[in-house]
Motif scaffolding. Sequence first.
Motif, PDB file in Angstrom:
ATOM      1  N   GLU A 128       0.855  -1.189   0.000  1.00 47.36           N
ATOM      2  CA  GLU A 128       0.000   0.000   0.000  1.00 47.36           C
ATOM      3  C   GLU A 128       0.890   1.238   0.000  1.00 47.36           C
ATOM      4  O   GLU A 128       1.850   1.319   0.765  1.00 47.36           O
ATOM      5  CB  GLU A 128      -0.869  -0.009   1.263  1.00 47.36           C
ATOM      6  CG  GLU A 128      -1.689   1.244   1.443  1.00 47.36           C
ATOM      7  CD  GLU A 128      -2.499   1.222   2.748  1.00 47.36           C
ATOM      8  OE1 GLU A 128      -2.998   0.141   3.138  1.00 47.36           O
ATOM      9  OE2 GLU A 128      -2.614   2.291   3.373  1.00 47.36           O
ATOM     10  N   GLN A 129       0.565   2.209  -0.873  1.00 47.05           N
ATOM     11  CA  GLN A 129       1.380   3.421  -0.981  1.00 47.05           C
ATOM     12  C   GLN A 129       0.741   4.578  -0.219  1.00 47.05           C
ATOM     13  O   GLN A 129      -0.439   4.879  -0.406  1.00 47.05           O
ATOM     14  CB  GLN A 129       1.545   3.820  -2.452  1.00 47.05           C
ATOM     15  CG  GLN A 129       2.510   2.950  -3.228  1.00 47.05           C
ATOM     16  CD  GLN A 129       3.970   3.224  -2.887  1.00 47.05           C
ATOM     17  OE1 GLN A 129       4.285   4.117  -2.102  1.00 47.05           O
ATOM     18  NE2 GLN A 129       4.852   2.432  -3.461  1.00 47.05           N
ATOM     19  N   PRO A 130       1.545   5.265   0.596  1.00 44.61           N
ATOM     20  CA  PRO A 130       1.019   6.405   1.360  1.00 44.61           C
ATOM     21  C   PRO A 130       0.985   7.713   0.579  1.00 44.61           C
ATOM     22  O   PRO A 130       0.270   8.630   0.949  1.00 44.61           O
ATOM     23  CB  PRO A 130       2.009   6.523   2.527  1.00 44.61           C
ATOM     24  CG  PRO A 130       3.299   6.023   1.968  1.00 44.61           C
ATOM     25  CD  PRO A 130       2.942   4.954   0.966  1.00 44.61           C
ATOM     26  N   PHE A 131       1.809   7.805  -0.481  1.00 44.50           N
ATOM     27  CA  PHE A 131       1.893   9.022  -1.290  1.00 44.50           C
ATOM     28  C   PHE A 131       2.116   8.608  -2.741  1.00 44.50           C
ATOM     29  O   PHE A 131       2.657   7.540  -3.011  1.00 44.50           O
ATOM     30  CB  PHE A 131       3.061   9.920  -0.837  1.00 44.50           C
ATOM     31  CG  PHE A 131       2.997  10.321   0.601  1.00 44.50           C
ATOM     32  CD1 PHE A 131       2.110  11.310   1.024  1.00 44.50           C
ATOM     33  CD2 PHE A 131       3.809   9.706   1.549  1.00 44.50           C
ATOM     34  CE1 PHE A 131       2.044  11.680   2.365  1.00 44.50           C
ATOM     35  CE2 PHE A 131       3.752  10.068   2.886  1.00 44.50           C
ATOM     36  CZ  PHE A 131       2.859  11.062   3.304  1.00 44.50           C
ATOM     37  N   ALA A 132       1.723   9.495  -3.673  1.00 45.91           N
ATOM     38  CA  ALA A 132       1.807   9.142  -5.093  1.00 45.91           C
ATOM     39  C   ALA A 132       3.244   9.036  -5.603  1.00 45.91           C
ATOM     40  O   ALA A 132       3.510   8.365  -6.594  1.00 45.91           O
ATOM     41  CB  ALA A 132       1.038  10.166  -5.935  1.00 45.91           C
ATOM     42  N   ASN A 133       4.187   9.700  -4.945  1.00 44.76           N
ATOM     43  CA  ASN A 133       5.573   9.682  -5.439  1.00 44.76           C
ATOM     44  C   ASN A 133       6.413   8.611  -4.722  1.00 44.76           C
ATOM     45  O   ASN A 133       5.969   8.012  -3.744  1.00 44.76           O
ATOM     46  CB  ASN A 133       6.210  11.067  -5.303  1.00 44.76           C
ATOM     47  CG  ASN A 133       6.301  11.547  -3.858  1.00 44.76           C
ATOM     48  OD1 ASN A 133       5.553  11.119  -3.004  1.00 44.76           O
ATOM     49  ND2 ASN A 133       7.239  12.443  -3.612  1.00 44.76           N
ATOM     50  N   HIS A 134       7.609   8.359  -5.241  1.00 49.21           N
ATOM     51  CA  HIS A 134       8.570   7.390  -4.662  1.00 49.21           C
ATOM     52  C   HIS A 134       7.936   6.007  -4.542  1.00 49.21           C
ATOM     53  O   HIS A 134       7.494   5.608  -3.457  1.00 49.21           O
ATOM     54  CB  HIS A 134       9.069   7.790  -3.268  1.00 49.21           C
ATOM     55  CG  HIS A 134       9.734   9.106  -3.226  1.00 49.21           C
ATOM     56  ND1 HIS A 134      10.411   9.552  -2.134  1.00 49.21           N
ATOM     57  CD2 HIS A 134       9.844  10.090  -4.158  1.00 49.21           C
ATOM     58  CE1 HIS A 134      10.894  10.760  -2.386  1.00 49.21           C
ATOM     59  NE2 HIS A 134      10.560  11.094  -3.613  1.00 49.21           N
ATOM     60  N   ASN A 135       7.924   5.262  -5.635  1.00 50.04           N
ATOM     61  CA  ASN A 135       7.198   3.996  -5.651  1.00 50.04           C
ATOM     62  C   ASN A 135       8.146   2.832  -5.874  1.00 50.04           C
ATOM     63  O   ASN A 135       9.193   2.781  -5.268  1.00 50.04           O
ATOM     64  CB  ASN A 135       6.088   4.099  -6.696  1.00 50.04           C
ATOM     65  CG  ASN A 135       5.194   5.301  -6.395  1.00 50.04           C
ATOM     66  OD1 ASN A 135       4.800   5.495  -5.248  1.00 50.04           O
ATOM     67  ND2 ASN A 135       4.913   6.110  -7.397  1.00 50.04           N
ATOM     68  N   GLY A 136       7.728   1.935  -6.761  1.00 47.84           N
ATOM     69  CA  GLY A 136       8.586   0.802  -7.017  1.00 47.84           C
ATOM     70  C   GLY A 136       9.846   1.236  -7.726  1.00 47.84           C
ATOM     71  O   GLY A 136       9.928   2.324  -8.292  1.00 47.84           O
ATOM     72  N   ASP A 150      10.991   4.970  -0.394  1.00 47.57           N
ATOM     73  CA  ASP A 150      10.572   5.224   0.993  1.00 47.57           C
ATOM     74  C   ASP A 150       9.089   5.549   1.145  1.00 47.57           C
ATOM     75  O   ASP A 150       8.621   5.820   2.245  1.00 47.57           O
ATOM     76  CB  ASP A 150      11.439   6.329   1.622  1.00 47.57           C
ATOM     77  CG  ASP A 150      11.222   7.704   0.996  1.00 47.57           C
ATOM     78  OD1 ASP A 150      10.349   7.844   0.097  1.00 47.57           O
ATOM     79  OD2 ASP A 150      11.926   8.647   1.394  1.00 47.57           O
ATOM     80  N   GLY A 151       8.341   5.537   0.034  1.00 45.75           N
ATOM     81  CA  GLY A 151       6.898   5.786   0.099  1.00 45.75           C
ATOM     82  C   GLY A 151       6.510   7.169  -0.376  1.00 45.75           C
ATOM     83  O   GLY A 151       5.422   7.354  -0.892  1.00 45.75           O
ATOM     84  N   GLY A 152       7.406   8.137  -0.212  1.00 44.86           N
ATOM     85  CA  GLY A 152       7.178   9.446  -0.797  1.00 44.86           C
ATOM     86  C   GLY A 152       6.904  10.567   0.175  1.00 44.86           C
ATOM     87  O   GLY A 152       7.314  10.509   1.330  1.00 44.86           O
TER      88      GLY A 152
HETATM   89 CA    CA Z   1       4.643   6.321  -3.029  1.00 42.70          CA
END
Ligand code: CA
Length: 470
Positions: free
Chosen positions: A184-192, A217-219
């Motif tokens: 689950e991603q907490p923010f739209a940036n910094h992903n896979g 790191d999730g963003g």
């Molecule tokens: Ca993210």
Amino acid sequence: MPFLLLVIALLLAAPLAAQSTTDPFPTPIPATEGAITVSFREFAVVPDMDGLAPRMMAMVNEPGTRRLFVNDMRGPIYGISYDGKSVRQYVDVNAPTWGVVVQSGGRERGVQSFAFHPQFNQAGTRGFGKFYTFTDTANTKPAPDFKPLGGTRTQDTVLLEWTAKNPAADTYDGGPPRELLRMEQPFANHNGGLLAFNPTAAAGSPDFGLLYVSFADGGSGGDPFNQAQNLNSIFGKLLRIDPSGTNSANGKYGIPAGNPFASDKDPNTLGEIYAYGLRNPQRFTWDSKNGNMFLADIGQNIVEEVDLITSGGNYGWNVWEGSFKYLGRDGVDRANSRGDSKVTFPIVEYGQLDPLLQPQSSVTMGAVYRQAAIKQLSDLLIFGDIPSGEIFHVSADNLPKGGQEPIHRVLLNDGGTPKTLLELIKASNAKQGKQPATRADLRFGVGQDGQIFLLNKGDGIVRVLVPDAR
Ligand SMILES: [Ca+2]
Ligand SMILES: [Ca+2]
Ligand SMILES: [Ca+2]
């Protein structure tokens, strides 16, 4: 005690006051000194989609079926013949029939990378027909395997396994993918980041068939939940898993016993982790000569870095940005650089304010060139900067020990004139009747015999570095 020694003792004893700076490398990367110029040719053209240039993100060699593959972040993966003349869609990850629902909104989301099992074309092996994709998805109904420590669910990132019946077929002929892992991603940036099998691991060696997965790191910014340093969090890590195994918590993949936190008898350290303290580690590569693994970690607002990865290593984020204490978006601490013996600091790093890189910068890997064909690139570690499209080199044999000084440019020989990738893209945009790109969005691909390919998101052209004409 002599006065001088007393002064030195006091200096050593007292913690240095923080010296905040936005520019820890005041001497710029040299524009011409030490620069290498390399010939290139336009290798293949990947089609536009919905009138927009393909967002080319990853390129992979599949030697078993003698093809290269390149993706558009919106879903398609194209197979390209070794001569570059045939470009055919192999699979569209976003096709409704698969039910994946790629979330490719904005600049950072979409199909991030993919990898072919080293046994993809070897019938009777466990890797036969298997390849893997790492993508953001808008389908957030299934429960995630891993949740962030805060934030609101913006999308999920899923690792999928596809199984072709006939690996040599022009078009994927297997069924829907199997989901191995969902974050689950907490923010739209910094992903896979990148999926990759270690190409230097021979069949039968412990690393063979293990999938490396870099995961950001999730963003947001600054790693607000301090996830990268948290060994109980999947975020901000380089992972290593066995896609054919079953001993993970969800039973869908394996955790290699040789992973640094797999057999430590500590249930609070995730067995999947190979290295940690990473921010946005989109790309890594291996040196075919000695197995060295190099990773590019995109910095916050000040420093971009390249790391030499070792099992269990802590690469410092979000306590350190490059060789410097991270003070916040507005500065790093010039004092006490590389001041923690438990952290592995970069082999090279550069400042985001460098004049070559304006107005934005973010680092990407890269390859170690161990061939003789392009003699000026031999034994160099090649990496680059995503938005500016700048390409850099350092020695792969005498590895630097930090700082920006070892970095020099690689320029592209355009009919005798050294150019940057962004300049080439703008020129082709003019020929295409399109608005000139403002960013290169450089990514590298590596082909057979160590060929180095340059991808971008501006003109659909895959370029390959070649020996100079004689
Ligand atoms: Ca993210
Ligand atoms: Ca553990
Ligand atoms: Ca670091």
